[in-house]
Write an enzyme that holds these catalytic residues in place. Structure first.
Site, short mmCIF file in Angstrom:
data_model
loop_
_atom_site.label_atom_id
_atom_site.label_comp_id
_atom_site.label_asym_id
_atom_site.label_seq_id
_atom_site.Cartn_x
_atom_site.Cartn_y
_atom_site.Cartn_z
N LYS A 1 58.01 -12.46 61.54
CA LYS A 1 57.88 -11.85 62.86
C LYS A 1 58.98 -12.36 63.79
O LYS A 1 59.68 -11.60 64.43
CB LYS A 1 56.49 -12.16 63.43
CG LYS A 1 56.28 -11.61 64.82
CD LYS A 1 54.86 -11.85 65.32
CE LYS A 1 54.76 -11.45 66.78
NZ LYS A 1 53.44 -11.65 67.35
N GLU B 1 61.01 -22.35 57.08
CA GLU B 1 60.73 -22.19 55.64
C GLU B 1 61.31 -20.87 55.13
O GLU B 1 61.97 -20.81 54.09
CB GLU B 1 59.21 -22.18 55.39
CG GLU B 1 58.51 -23.50 55.62
CD GLU B 1 58.04 -23.68 57.06
OE1 GLU B 1 58.60 -23.04 57.98
OE2 GLU B 1 57.10 -24.48 57.26
N GLY C 1 50.74 -12.69 63.84
CA GLY C 1 51.13 -12.89 62.44
C GLY C 1 49.96 -12.72 61.48
O GLY C 1 50.06 -12.03 60.45
N ARG C 2 48.82 -13.33 61.80
CA ARG C 2 47.67 -13.29 60.88
C ARG C 2 46.95 -11.95 60.91
O ARG C 2 45.99 -11.74 60.19
CB ARG C 2 46.73 -14.45 61.18
CG ARG C 2 46.27 -14.56 62.62
CD ARG C 2 45.63 -15.91 62.90
NE ARG C 2 45.30 -16.12 64.31
CZ ARG C 2 46.13 -16.64 65.20
NH1 ARG C 2 47.36 -16.97 64.86
NH2 ARG C 2 45.74 -16.82 66.46
N GLU D 1 43.21 -20.30 62.21
CA GLU D 1 44.30 -20.30 63.19
C GLU D 1 43.82 -19.60 64.47
O GLU D 1 44.30 -19.89 65.56
CB GLU D 1 45.54 -19.58 62.60
CG GLU D 1 46.83 -19.98 63.27
CD GLU D 1 48.09 -19.55 62.52
OE1 GLU D 1 48.78 -20.41 61.94
OE2 GLU D 1 48.37 -18.34 62.50
N HIS E 1 30.91 -23.09 38.46
CA HIS E 1 31.10 -24.20 37.51
C HIS E 1 31.92 -25.31 38.13
O HIS E 1 32.45 -26.16 37.42
CB HIS E 1 31.76 -23.67 36.23
CG HIS E 1 30.88 -22.68 35.53
ND1 HIS E 1 29.91 -23.06 34.63
CD2 HIS E 1 30.78 -21.34 35.67
CE1 HIS E 1 29.26 -21.98 34.21
NE2 HIS E 1 29.77 -20.92 34.83
N LYS F 1 56.02 -28.57 63.60
CA LYS F 1 57.32 -27.97 63.28
C LYS F 1 58.44 -28.79 63.93
O LYS F 1 59.44 -29.11 63.29
CB LYS F 1 57.40 -26.53 63.78
CG LYS F 1 56.46 -25.56 63.08
CD LYS F 1 56.66 -24.16 63.65
CE LYS F 1 55.59 -23.19 63.21
NZ LYS F 1 55.68 -21.89 63.84
O1 F6P Z 1 52.52 -21.29 61.39
C1 F6P Z 1 52.35 -20.50 62.49
C2 F6P Z 1 52.87 -19.12 62.35
O2 F6P Z 1 53.39 -18.78 63.58
C3 F6P Z 1 51.81 -18.11 61.91
O3 F6P Z 1 50.99 -17.73 62.94
C4 F6P Z 1 52.66 -17.03 61.36
O4 F6P Z 1 51.91 -16.13 60.59
C5 F6P Z 1 53.65 -17.84 60.56
O5 F6P Z 1 53.90 -18.97 61.39
C6 F6P Z 1 54.93 -17.14 60.19
O6 F6P Z 1 55.66 -16.75 61.32
P1 F6P Z 1 56.85 -15.71 61.21
O7 F6P Z 1 56.30 -14.43 60.70
O8 F6P Z 1 57.39 -15.59 62.59
O9 F6P Z 1 57.86 -16.27 60.25
#
Ligand code: F6P
Length: 546
Positions: free
Chosen positions: A206, A212, A266-267, A352, A383, A509
Site C-alpha cells: 500500500k 521487508e 492493509g488488513r 491489529e 491431535h 520498525k
Molecule cells: O505492519 C503494519 C502494516 O502497516 C500492516 O497494517 C500492513 O498490512 C503491512 O504493514 C504492509 O504494509 P504495506 O502494504 O504498506 O507494505
C-alpha cells in the site's frame, strides 16, 4: 449520552455474568430445548449455530441493549457512507466500497468511487486475462508460468490465504507463490526452481515504503536482471500500491501499476488490487464471485435486524467473552485444509484492529479488549491442542467452520463414510463434547476404575460457534471474510476504540532501522540503550565472526 447508556448495559451484563457463572450448557439446553434450532443465524449461504455459547435468551437481549447503547447502527452507516471514522489518521474506512456492484454509486468529495473501483478491476481483468491466455510475454518472448507476490501483512496474508483456500479453482498453467519475510530464506525458497524468463513479480505494498517488501523486491529484481538484463523489468514486474511516486522510483512503470486508495486499510485490502495474484490464479469471473460474496455479507450487515444480524450477534458474543469472562484467546478451527491460513489472516484482521488499550478520546480502556486469535485446521488441531480446550483451566471460545460438500472427496478404506464425512463427523463431535462433556457418573457407568475417573471427566461448558456453508466457493469465502471483518467493527464500536489504525507496529520498525548499524558497522558501537540489547548484539557479532 452513549457513555451512560453503555455503562447501564454494562452493569446489567455484569450481573448476568455472575448469575450465569454457576450454570452449565447441559442445563441451558435441558431448560430450553428449542435453542439448538433457534439460536441460529442465516446470512447469505452461511448457517451459523451459536446455541452452544454461554448465553440465555435474556443474555442475548442484554447484549443487544449494549449494541444499541453503542449506536452500532449509526456507526455502521457512518462507515459505509465514508465518514472519517479512522480518527487518528483522519481517514474514511471504505473497504466495503471495493465490492459494490458498478451501478451502486458512492460519491465521496464529489468523486464516484464505485467507478474508480471498477476501472481498476477492469484493468486487473485485462491484465490477468493476458497472463492466463499467454498473450502477456516475458522479455525473451516466453509465456509467464509463475507469479510471485511480494508483500507483507495485509499485502500478503489476504492473497496468500485466499489463493490457498481457492486452490481447486486455480489455473494449472500458472503457479502462484508468496514471499513476505525479510528472512532471505523466504525469497530463496520462493525462487527455487523458477525460470526468470517465465516469472512475473507482483510487488504489493500500500505504502511502497515497507522495508521487508522493498528488500525482497530489490533482490528479486537483481535475480531477474542478472539473467535477462535491466530492460526486462517492464515485462516481469508489476506493482500494486497507492503510491505512484515510490513505484516509479523503484523502476516499475506506473502503466504497470494497479492502484487502490488510502481509505482501504492493509488488513482489509484483499478485495482491492492487492488481490491481483488471486485474480491471476482463479480468473476475473471467479474473482467477481468472490467480491459478490463480500457484498452479500455487507448487505446483510446493513439490513438484517440486530437479533438476526450475524456480525452483530457474533461480535457481541466476542465482547461477552473478552470483557466479562476475561477470555484472552479465541480459537479458529476450520475443518477444511484449504483454510489452513485463515487463522493467520484473522490474527492480523482482529488483533491489529482491536489490540488497543485507549479509547477514541485517548483515555485508557477500562475493560479487556481484543482477544488473541489462533488455530489450526481440524482434525490436525485435535491431535495437538484440543486436550487443553477440553480439560484445561483456560476458557477458549472456539469457531468451528465446515462445509457440507467438499471440492474433492475420497472413499475411506474400511468405513462406509467418505473422508469428508469423517472430517465433518469430527467437527460435530468436537462441538458436542466441548459443550456437554462427560460426567463422572457416565464414566463410572462404563466401568472405569475409580482412581482414573477424575482424569477422564470432561467438564464441558466450553463455548463454541459452528459456521457451516454448502461448499468453499469464491462467494462463500468472501462472505466468511466479511463476516469476520464486521465482527471486528462491532467489537471496536462497543469498546469505543479505533479499529482502523495500527500505531503499535511503528516503533518496532524504527528501532530495527536504528539497530542495523550495530550489526553492520566495522566497530561495535559503544553506546546502547540497555544492557540486554548490548549483550545480544555482542553475542551475535562475535558468533558471526568466529
Ligand atoms: O505492519 C503494519 C502494516 O502497516 C500492516 O497494517 C500492513 O498490512 C503491512 O504493514 C504492509 O504494509 P504495506 O502494504 O504498506 O507494505
Amino acid at each position: 449520552m452513549y457513555r451512560s447508556a453503555i455503562n447501564a448495559a454494562w452493569t446489567d451484563l455484569s450481573i448476568e455474568h455472575k448469575e450465569l457463572s454457576s450454570r452449565h450448557l447441559r442445563e441451558l439446553f435441558a431448560e430450553d430445548p428449542a435453542r439448538g434450532n433457534e439460536l441460529t443465524l442465516t446470512a447469505g449461504d452461511l448457517y451459523i449455530d451459536y446455541s452452544k455459547n454461554l448465553v440465555t435468551r435474556d443474555t442475548l437481549e442484554l447484549l443487544m441493549a449494549l449494541g444499541r447503547a453503542a449506536a452500532l447502527d449509526e456507526r455502521r452507516d457512518e462507515m459505509f457512507a465514508g465518514g472519517h471514522i479512522n480518527s487518528t489518521e483522519d481517514r474514511a474506512v471504505l473497504h466495503t466500497a471495493l465490492r459494490r456492484p458498478p451501478e451502486d454509486e458512492l460519491s465521496i468529495d464529489g468523486q464516484n468511487i464505485t467507478n474508480d473501483v471498477h476501472d481498476v478491476l477492469g484493468r486487473m481483468g485485462d491484465f490477468t486475462d493476458r497472463l492466463r491466455s499467454g498473450s502477456w510475454r516475458g522479455a525473451s518472448g516466453e509465456r509467464i508460468t509463475a507469479v510471485v507476490n511480494i508483500g507483507i501483512g495485509g499485502s500478503d496474508l489476504g492473497p496468500a490465504m485466499v489463493h490457498r483456500a481457492l486452490r481447486t479453482y486455480s489455473a494449472e498453467s500458472l503457479e502462484v507463490r508468496f514471499v513476505s519475510n525479510v528472512d532471505p530464506a523466504d525469497l530463496t525458497a520462493a525462487l527455487h526452481g523458477l525460470d526468470p524468463a517465465r516469472t512475473l513479480f507482483v510487488v504489493a505494498s500500500k505504502t511502497f515504503t515497507t522495508l521487508e517488501t522493498l528488500s525482497n523486491a530489490a533482490c528479486a529484481r537483481r535475480w531477474l536482471t542478472e539473467s535477462l538484463g535491466e530492460q526486462a523489468v517492464a515485462q516481469h514486474f508489476v506493482a500494486v500500491s497507492t503510491n505512484t511516486e515510490e513505484v516509479a522510483a523503484f523502476g516499475i512503470d506506473p502503466v504497470n501499476m494497479f492502484g487502490f486508495w488510502e481509505w482501504v486499510g492493509g488488513r482489509y485490502s484483499v478485495c482491492s488490487s492487492i488481490g491481483l495474484a488471486v485474480m491471476a490464479a482463479i480468473g476475473k469471473e471467479r474473482f467477481a464471485e468472490f467480491l459478490a460474496g463480500f457484498h452479500l455479507m455487507d448487505t446483510h450487515f446493513q439490513t438484517a435486524p440486530m437479533e438476526q444480524n450475524a456480525p452483530v450477534v457474533l461480535g457481541l458474543l466476542n465482547v461477552w467473552y473478552a470483557s466479562f469472562f476475561g477470555a484472552q484467546t479465541r480459537a479458529i478451527l476450520p475443518y477444511a485444509q484449504d483454510l489452513a491460513r485463515l487463522p493467520a489472516y484473522l490474527q492480523q484482521l482482529a488483533m491489529e484492529s482491536n489490540g488497543k488499550s485507549v479509547q477514541l478520546d485517548g483515555e485508557p480502556v477500562l475493560v479487556p479488549t481484543g482477544a488473541i486469535l489462533w488455530g489450526e485446521p481440524g482434525t490436525n488441531g485435535q491431535h495437538a491442542f484440543h486436550q487443553l480446550l477440553h480439560q484445561g483451566t483456560t476458557l477458549v471460545p472456539a469457531d468451528l467452520i465446515g462445509f457440507a460438500r467438499p471440492a474433492v472427496d475420497l472413499p475411506a478404506i474400511g468405513s462406509p463414510a467418505t473422508m469428508h464425512e469423517i472430517l465433518l463427523s469430527n467437527l460435530l463431535a468436537q462441538s458436542q463434547v466441548l459443550a456437554f462433556g462427560r460426567t463422572a457418573e457416565e464414566i463410572e457407568a462404563e466401568g472405569t476404575s475409580r482412581d482414573v475417573v477424575a482424569h477422564k471427566i470432561m467438564p464441558g461448558n466450553r463455548p463454541s460457534t459452528t459456521i457451516l456453508a454448502p461448499m468453499l466457493t469464491p462467494s462463500v469465502l468472501g462472505q466468511l471474510i466479511a463476516l469476520y471483518e464486521h465482527q471486528v467493527f462491532v467489537e471496536g464500536c462497543v469498546w469505543g476504540i479505533n479499529s482502523f489504525d495500527q500505531w503499535g507496529v511503528e516503533l518496532g520498525k524504527t528501532q530495527a532501522l536504528a539497530l542495523q548499524p550495530a550489526l553492520t558497522a566495522a566497530e561495535d558501537p559503544a553506546d546502547y540503550v540497555d544492557s540486554s540489547t548490548e549483550a545480544l548484539v555482542s553475542w551475535i557479532r562475535s558468533t558471526r565472526t568466529s
